[in-house]
Design an enzyme around this catalytic site. Structure first.
Site, short mmCIF file in Angstrom:
data_model
loop_
_atom_site.label_atom_id
_atom_site.label_comp_id
_atom_site.label_asym_id
_atom_site.label_seq_id
_atom_site.Cartn_x
_atom_site.Cartn_y
_atom_site.Cartn_z
N ARG A 243 0.83 -1.22 0.00
CA ARG A 243 0.00 0.00 0.00
C ARG A 243 0.87 1.26 0.00
NH1 ARG A 243 -4.30 -3.27 3.77
NH2 ARG A 243 -5.21 -4.36 1.99
N TYR A 362 -6.94 -1.52 -6.45
CA TYR A 362 -6.08 -2.66 -6.12
C TYR A 362 -5.31 -2.48 -4.82
CZ TYR A 362 -2.27 -0.66 -9.25
OH TYR A 362 -1.33 0.10 -9.88
N GLU A 363 -4.83 -3.64 -4.35
CA GLU A 363 -4.19 -3.76 -3.02
C GLU A 363 -5.12 -3.22 -1.94
OE1 GLU A 363 0.03 -3.33 -2.92
OE2 GLU A 363 0.19 -4.01 -5.00
N GLY A 364 -6.42 -3.51 -2.15
CA GLY A 364 -7.46 -3.09 -1.23
C GLY A 364 -8.13 -1.83 -1.73
#
Ligand code: CAA
Length: 380
Positions: A243, A362-364
């Site tokens: 993140r 993406y990546e949450g």
């Protein structure tokens, strides 16, 4: 608090800026159109030390800090977010995961090649029915004594079609929930491992995104990362660093769009003067600049947390949530400042606007970052 970059950081930033200008800028529109990123550029980024930025030099890495990683990511993302996502996944999700949790044998076998660009890595967590809800893994890895048998499907995998090393998260013991999940190293070409067609995406079109299929894939036990059942926590810790990478990418996209809008506003004339002389445009520029400065401080704060050995789960989610919002808003305004030209590919801002959207996904997703942040502050 020292807000100034060191001489070394400035040198690293300038090297990344130079590479982005000379190697990435020519051809970026063509790569976006053709959905292609050439392997030679990955190799060149490896030669410059961008593929293993934070890895210990004893494994061939650059041994730099997380601030350096942010600076490199920002510079690459200003020009080509398809290149920077490859760099981010390889560094944060693959190299970090192996260096922090892998065995010495795994590091020697895979990490030493991932840092040079000889190998490319992919991180496989998302599934058709487990994107945000990462504990609901449907992919299974059944323990068969000296090996595991892997079955399942992974979606939206960055570097999916060209990676050599895939870190795959799978459920070994469903009764144990998140404590029954493991992470495995799967090599390209392993029998039963199939790479599906490339996704046709809105943005980061030069990056390589695929669905992967695992049909009775035999994984030797020595390819499990960490202790039995530690795969979910491994994924969460790894994603926290990821993140920071995506927050830096968002920062770079925003900065790139802002710089283009600033330049254009000083050149383009309307109503008898440069459009930057109109308050409607000048105020937009002031807002963009302020928001980017705020995003940069949050991203640097999270990077510093990681470098100091502090917990960075919360600060990385805060940085990603905020920087991705700034990227989206700034790029929309950059297109607006460019008027009709902003809608045309040659001016780059429409691509940056399309690329910005993925940083909120993406990546949450942004909603996942809010889950991470709210749980963290409510625990205080
Ligand atoms: N560090 C250590 N442990 C952690 C942790 C962390 N950061 N986060 C959670 N855990 C632990 C919890 O403490 C808990 O352990 P206990 O059972 O012992 O208490 C366990 O893991 C389960 O945690 P939760 O109960 O919080 O799990 P949850 O089901 O509520 O999910 C979530 C939490 C934050 C929503 C998580 O599922 C998540 O982050 N989802 C998003 C996934 C994601 O980012 N996907 C992106 C895919 S990767 C990608 O995009 C790569 C690419 O190619 C670009």
């Amino acid at each position: 608090m020292n807000f100034n970059l060191s001489e070394e950081h400035l040198m690293i930033r300038d090297a990344a800026r130079d590479f982005a200008q000379t190697e990435l800028l020519p051809g970026v529109i063509d790569r976006d159109n053709k959905q292609h990123f050439p392997g030679e550029l990955v190799k060149k980024m490896g030669e410059l030390g961008f593929m293993g930025i934070m890895v210990d030099p004893k494994y061939g890495g650059s041994g730099m800090d997380t601030i350096s990683y942010v600076l490199i990511m920002e510079e690459l993302s200003k020009i080509d977010a398809s290149a920077s996502v490859m760099v981010s996944v390889n560094n944060s999700l693959v190299c970090y995961g192996l260096e922090a949790y892998g065995t010495e044998e795994q590091k020697q076998k895979y990490l030493t090649k991932l840092v040079t660009g000889e190998y490319l890595g992919a991180f496989c967590l998302s599934e058709p029915e487990a994107g945000s809800d990462a504990t609901s893994q449907k992919t299974t890895a059944i323990d068969k004594g000296d090996h595991y048998i892997l079955n399942g499907t992974k979606n939206w995998i960055t570097n999916g079609g060209r990676a050599n090393v895939y870190i795959v998260i799978a459920q070994t013991d469903r009764d144990k929930g998140s404590h029954g999940i493991n992470a495995f190293i799967v090599e390209r070409g392993t029998a039963g491992f199939h790479i599906g067609p490339k996704e046709d995406k809105l943005g980061i079109r030069g990056s390589d995104t695929h669905t992967l299929q695992f049909n009775d894939v035999k994984i030797p036990k020595e390819n499990r990362i960490g202790t039995n059942g530690s795969g979910f926590r491994f994924a969460m810790k790894t994603l926290s660093g990821g993140r920071i990478g995506i927050a830096s990418q968002a920062l770079g996209i925003a900065q790139g769009a802002y710089e283009l809008a600033l330049k254009y506003s000083k050149e383009r004339k309307a109503f008898g003067t440069e459009i930057s002389n109109h308050q409607a445009i000048a105020f937009k520029l002031a807002d963009m600049y302020t928001e980017i400065e705020a995003a940069r401080l949050l991203v640097m704060k999270s990077a510093k947390d990681k470098d100091l050995g502090n917990n960075y789960d919360r600060s990385s989610a805060v940085a990603k949530l905020y920087a991705s919002k700034v990227a989206m808003e700034t790029t929309v305004e950059a297109v607006q400042i460019h008027g009709g030209n902003g809608f045309v590919k040659d001016y780059h801002v429409e691509r940056l606007m399309r690329d910005a959207k993925i940083t909120q996904i993406y990546e949450g997703t942004s909603e996942i970052q809010k889950i991470v942040i709210s749980r963290s502050i409510l625990r205080d």
